[in-house]
Design a protein around this motif. Structure first.
Motif, PDB file in Angstrom:
ATOM      1  N   ALA A 186      37.022 -14.237  57.498  1.00  0.00           N
ATOM      2  CA  ALA A 186      36.718 -13.084  58.356  1.00  0.00           C
ATOM      3  C   ALA A 186      35.696 -12.166  57.693  1.00  0.00           C
ATOM      4  N   ILE A 187      35.832 -11.951  56.386  1.00  0.00           N
ATOM      5  CA  ILE A 187      34.873 -11.103  55.647  1.00  0.00           C
ATOM      6  C   ILE A 187      33.478 -11.717  55.696  1.00  0.00           C
ATOM      7  N   ALA A 188      33.402 -13.037  55.468  1.00  0.00           N
ATOM      8  CA  ALA A 188      32.106 -13.723  55.478  1.00  0.00           C
ATOM      9  C   ALA A 188      31.469 -13.662  56.861  1.00  0.00           C
ATOM     10  N   SER A 189      32.281 -13.864  57.876  1.00  0.00           N
ATOM     11  CA  SER A 189      31.767 -13.833  59.251  1.00  0.00           C
ATOM     12  C   SER A 189      31.246 -12.443  59.617  1.00  0.00           C
ATOM     13  N   GLU A 190      31.997 -11.419  59.266  1.00  0.00           N
ATOM     14  CA  GLU A 190      31.571 -10.056  59.589  1.00  0.00           C
ATOM     15  C   GLU A 190      30.312  -9.674  58.799  1.00  0.00           C
ATOM     16  N   PHE A 191      30.197 -10.144  57.558  1.00  0.00           N
ATOM     17  CA  PHE A 191      28.997  -9.853  56.772  1.00  0.00           C
ATOM     18  C   PHE A 191      27.760 -10.427  57.458  1.00  0.00           C
ATOM     19  N   ARG A 192      27.849 -11.678  57.907  1.00  0.00           N
ATOM     20  CA  ARG A 192      26.709 -12.303  58.590  1.00  0.00           C
ATOM     21  C   ARG A 192      26.379 -11.575  59.882  1.00  0.00           C
ATOM     22  N   LYS A 193      27.399 -11.201  60.628  1.00  0.00           N
ATOM     23  CA  LYS A 193      27.157 -10.488  61.886  1.00  0.00           C
ATOM     24  C   LYS A 193      26.536  -9.122  61.641  1.00  0.00           C
ATOM     25  N   ASN A 194      26.968  -8.474  60.552  1.00  0.00           N
ATOM     26  CA  ASN A 194      26.437  -7.155  60.224  1.00  0.00           C
ATOM     27  C   ASN A 194      24.949  -7.236  59.890  1.00  0.00           C
ATOM     28  N   ILE A 195      24.571  -8.269  59.158  1.00  0.00           N
ATOM     29  CA  ILE A 195      23.149  -8.484  58.865  1.00  0.00           C
ATOM     30  C   ILE A 195      22.391  -8.717  60.166  1.00  0.00           C
ATOM     31  N   GLY A 196      22.966  -9.515  61.053  1.00  0.00           N
ATOM     32  CA  GLY A 196      22.317  -9.779  62.333  1.00  0.00           C
ATOM     33  C   GLY A 196      22.092  -8.522  63.145  1.00  0.00           C
ATOM     34  N   ARG A 197      23.023  -7.571  63.049  1.00  0.00           N
ATOM     35  CA  ARG A 197      22.880  -6.338  63.831  1.00  0.00           C
ATOM     36  C   ARG A 197      21.800  -5.403  63.287  1.00  0.00           C
ATOM     37  N   THR A 198      21.287  -5.702  62.071  1.00  0.00           N
ATOM     38  CA  THR A 198      20.190  -4.888  61.535  1.00  0.00           C
ATOM     39  C   THR A 198      18.873  -5.182  62.233  1.00  0.00           C
ATOM     40  N   GLY A 199      18.816  -6.312  62.946  1.00  0.00           N
ATOM     41  CA  GLY A 199      17.568  -6.731  63.564  1.00  0.00           C
ATOM     42  C   GLY A 199      16.707  -7.584  62.639  1.00  0.00           C
ATOM     43  N   TYR A 200      17.225  -7.880  61.449  1.00  0.00           N
ATOM     44  CA  TYR A 200      16.484  -8.686  60.474  1.00  0.00           C
ATOM     45  C   TYR A 200      17.274  -9.946  60.146  1.00  0.00           C
ATOM     46  N   ASN A 201      16.574 -10.944  59.571  1.00  0.00           N
ATOM     47  CA  ASN A 201      17.287 -12.134  59.093  1.00  0.00           C
ATOM     48  C   ASN A 201      17.807 -11.890  57.680  1.00  0.00           C
ATOM     49  N   SER A 202      18.461 -12.902  57.109  1.00  0.00           N
ATOM     50  CA  SER A 202      19.139 -12.723  55.819  1.00  0.00           C
ATOM     51  C   SER A 202      18.170 -12.491  54.671  1.00  0.00           C
ATOM     52  N   ARG A 203      16.904 -12.788  54.858  1.00  0.00           N
ATOM     53  CA  ARG A 203      15.903 -12.539  53.820  1.00  0.00           C
ATOM     54  C   ARG A 203      15.189 -11.214  54.057  1.00  0.00           C
ATOM     55  N   ASP A 204      14.791 -10.982  55.293  1.00  0.00           N
ATOM     56  CA  ASP A 204      13.950  -9.810  55.579  1.00  0.00           C
ATOM     57  C   ASP A 204      14.691  -8.479  55.474  1.00  0.00           C
ATOM     58  N   PHE A 205      16.024  -8.499  55.641  1.00  0.00           N
ATOM     59  CA  PHE A 205      16.735  -7.227  55.518  1.00  0.00           C
ATOM     60  C   PHE A 205      16.649  -6.704  54.084  1.00  0.00           C
ATOM     61  N   LYS A 206      16.546  -7.630  53.107  1.00  0.00           N
ATOM     62  CA  LYS A 206      16.397  -7.218  51.718  1.00  0.00           C
ATOM     63  C   LYS A 206      15.029  -6.569  51.490  1.00  0.00           C
ATOM     64  N   THR A 207      14.002  -7.121  52.117  1.00  0.00           N
ATOM     65  CA  THR A 207      12.664  -6.545  51.994  1.00  0.00           C
ATOM     66  C   THR A 207      12.640  -5.137  52.584  1.00  0.00           C
ATOM     67  N   ALA A 208      13.353  -4.937  53.686  1.00  0.00           N
ATOM     68  CA  ALA A 208      13.428  -3.605  54.286  1.00  0.00           C
ATOM     69  C   ALA A 208      14.096  -2.623  53.319  1.00  0.00           C
ATOM     70  N   ILE A 209      15.124  -3.076  52.614  1.00  0.00           N
ATOM     71  CA  ILE A 209      15.798  -2.228  51.618  1.00  0.00           C
ATOM     72  C   ILE A 209      14.848  -1.906  50.474  1.00  0.00           C
ATOM     73  N   GLU A 210      14.099  -2.896  50.027  1.00  0.00           N
ATOM     74  CA  GLU A 210      13.114  -2.679  48.966  1.00  0.00           C
ATOM     75  C   GLU A 210      12.074  -1.647  49.402  1.00  0.00           C
TER      76      GLU A 210
END
Length: 516
Positions: free
Chosen positions: A184-208
């Protein structure tokens, strides 16, 4: 006339007996040399402890290439570095990570490969976790709050105990409860990233880009104290992998409002564009010098540990095999070559380049033997999809000592590998290539691309077993009076497409890595 015929028959029988006797003597000498005079521990010490990890594009990788040449030349074996491309040059320095608040504690972790360096002396900041986002707007609002902070960028792990430990001690109900919680934790983490509007790589670039001073990750390998250590995707700020125990502590502190603060000193150097090589060794054939037996293992590694079982042990097998063959079989019928490939870890690049750059060698390879997956004794060899592989591979295996051969399960004709290790590069070119698949010794969880892939995990009895096997296979393939058949099987119909399978085709390597 009868007497002439009898003399001829006697000559043939005598010649055959001498050939068999000579063959038996060479094989016996190979076994004795490796049993009584193995150099494996010395080689392992120099490669793992002195040279160290061998990430493509680093000075350590170049050091490894040159060390292999030095060893071969000390045994009277010709060797050379063959350039195949250029890579982003990078050199790892120290990584020190300390929690300063709410108490002082040194933390266990390291910067990822190709990570940006901190400034001299390091950087400190508060550690924050990502909240639950309901939309891209939520994420962008949060980004305005993280300047000067370290961001926890991985999912939280509710347990640091591997599944086998739970299965041994937990009740079935408790084990199942933990698995559901983790899922459940893993699933919610992936969904949370998805809700940022970015993929799993690009959300890190946005943070940077929002001004964070570092990304803190943790890629647990489902074993006690074991982390997968790969590469950073960020350009300006360091990416640190923290071991599960310390990452979980920071996560809980941040979640509870304790505002943990850490100091990170992660030093590394950008070295610009550097050449990259395969290292090739050769024992020239006497009767058929333009036909080849190929020994294959990749020299490069990831650098969370020292690359001992991926693929240091495969490298040791081929080094030691060449040493033994040079001493006990110095004048092979066919030329025996060994390839220590670069950048296997980024997509079989070194071996693909060799196939592309050396067509005259590749088309005349009698057989290739590849070893990659860990320190264990070889337990499986398949025919790799070659229709008549049963005939010649079984004859080559026949003189292997029973205490080595008894562990090996063979299957014929097998099917071609499309990837995974360097054998695939040669199979795609139609070369009879056989992967010497090893017993895993918890390879996938504990040593494959992890911080625990170190000298102490090597099982030298098993590696020695593999040297004897590989040396005899190479000898028998070299001496075989016949060329190994390259006739391929017709691949079965794919259940996905409904069409007959297609043999893999050669793929071009990436020759300019990390330079875009």
């Amino acid at each position: 006339m009868k007497n002439l015929f009898r003399i001829f028959v006697l000559f043939v029988l005598t010649s055959s007996a001498l050939v068999a006797q000579n063959r038996d003597a060479v094989i016996e000498n190979i076994i004795k040399e490796e049993t009584n005079n193995s150099q494996l521990k010395n080689l392992a010490h120099e490669l793992f402890d002195v040279v160290g990890p061998r990430l493509v594009g680093t000075p350590n990788m170049q050091k490894a290439n040159d060390w292999v040449i030095k060893m071969y030349k000390s045994w009277g074996i010709e060797a050379r570095n063959q350039k195949w491309g250029e890579w982003r040059g990078w050199e790892r320095g120290i990584t020190h990570i300390d929690m300063l608040s709410p108490r002082v504690q040194s933390l266990k972790g390291t910067q990822l490969a190709w990570s940006a360096s901190t400034k001299k002396g390091g950087v400190k900041g508060e550690v924050v976790m990502m909240p639950t986002f309901n939309s891209k707007a939520d994420f962008e609002k949060w980004l305005k709050t993280i300047k000067g902070k370290f961001v926890l960028g991985s999912e939280y792990q509710p347990t640091g105990r591997p599944d086998y430990n739970w299965q041994e001690f937990a009740t079935p109900e408790s084990f199942e409860k933990m698995r559901k919680e983790r899922s459940a934790i893993a699933s919610e983490f992936r969904k949370n990233i998805g809700r940022t509007g970015y993929n799993s790589r690009d959300f890190k670039t946005a943070i940077e880009n929002a001004g964070a001073v570092g990304m803190i990750e943790s890629r647990w390998s489902n074993g006690f104290g074991v982390q997968k250590i790969f590469s950073s995707s960020l350009k300006k700020i360091p990416t640190i992998d923290l071991e599960l125990e310390d990452y979980g502590m920071l996560y809980r502190l941040a979640k509870s409002g304790s505002k943990p603060e850490i100091h990170v000193n992660a030093q590394s150097k950008e070295l610009g564009k550097v050449p990259v090589f395969n290292t090739i060794g050769e024992i020239k054939g006497t009767e058929k010098p333009d036909e080849y037996v190929l020994l294959s293992a990749h020299l490069d590694s990831w650098d969370g540990g020292t690359g001992a079982t991926d693929n240091g042990t495969g490298t040791l097998v081929m080094l030691e095999t060449m040493r033994v063959l040079k001493k006990m079989y110095p004048n092979p019928k066919r030329t025996i070559i060994v390839g220590h490939w670069g950048s296997e870890e980024q997509g079989l690049n070194g071996s693909r380049a060799f196939v592309e750059d050396n067509p005259e060698i590749v088309k005349n390879i009698q057989a290739a033997f590849n070893q990659d997956n860990g320190t264990g004794r070889v337990v499986s060899i398949t025919g790799s999809g070659f229709l008549h592989s049963y005939d010649y591979l079984n004859s080559w295996l026949a003189p292997v000592p029973r205490d080595v051969r008894k562990h090996i399960k063979t299957s014929f004709p097998g099917s071609p590998s499309g990837g995974g290790s360097d054998n695939a590069s040669f199979l795609a070119a139609g070369v009879p290539t056989f992967n010497l698949s090893a017993l895993n010794w918890s390879y996938w969880n504990y040593t494959w691309h992890t911080n625990r892939d170190t000298y102490d995990k090597v099982v030298f009895d098993d590696v020695q077993n593999n040297v004897i096997l590989t040396a005899i296979l190479a000898y028998m393939a070299s001496e075989d009076p016949e060329r190994a058949s390259k006739v391929k099987i017709q691949l079965p119909v794919s259940p996905r497409t409904g069409k007959p399978g297609v043999w893999p085709t050669p793929r071009s390597p990436q020759r300019k890595g990390g330079l875009d």
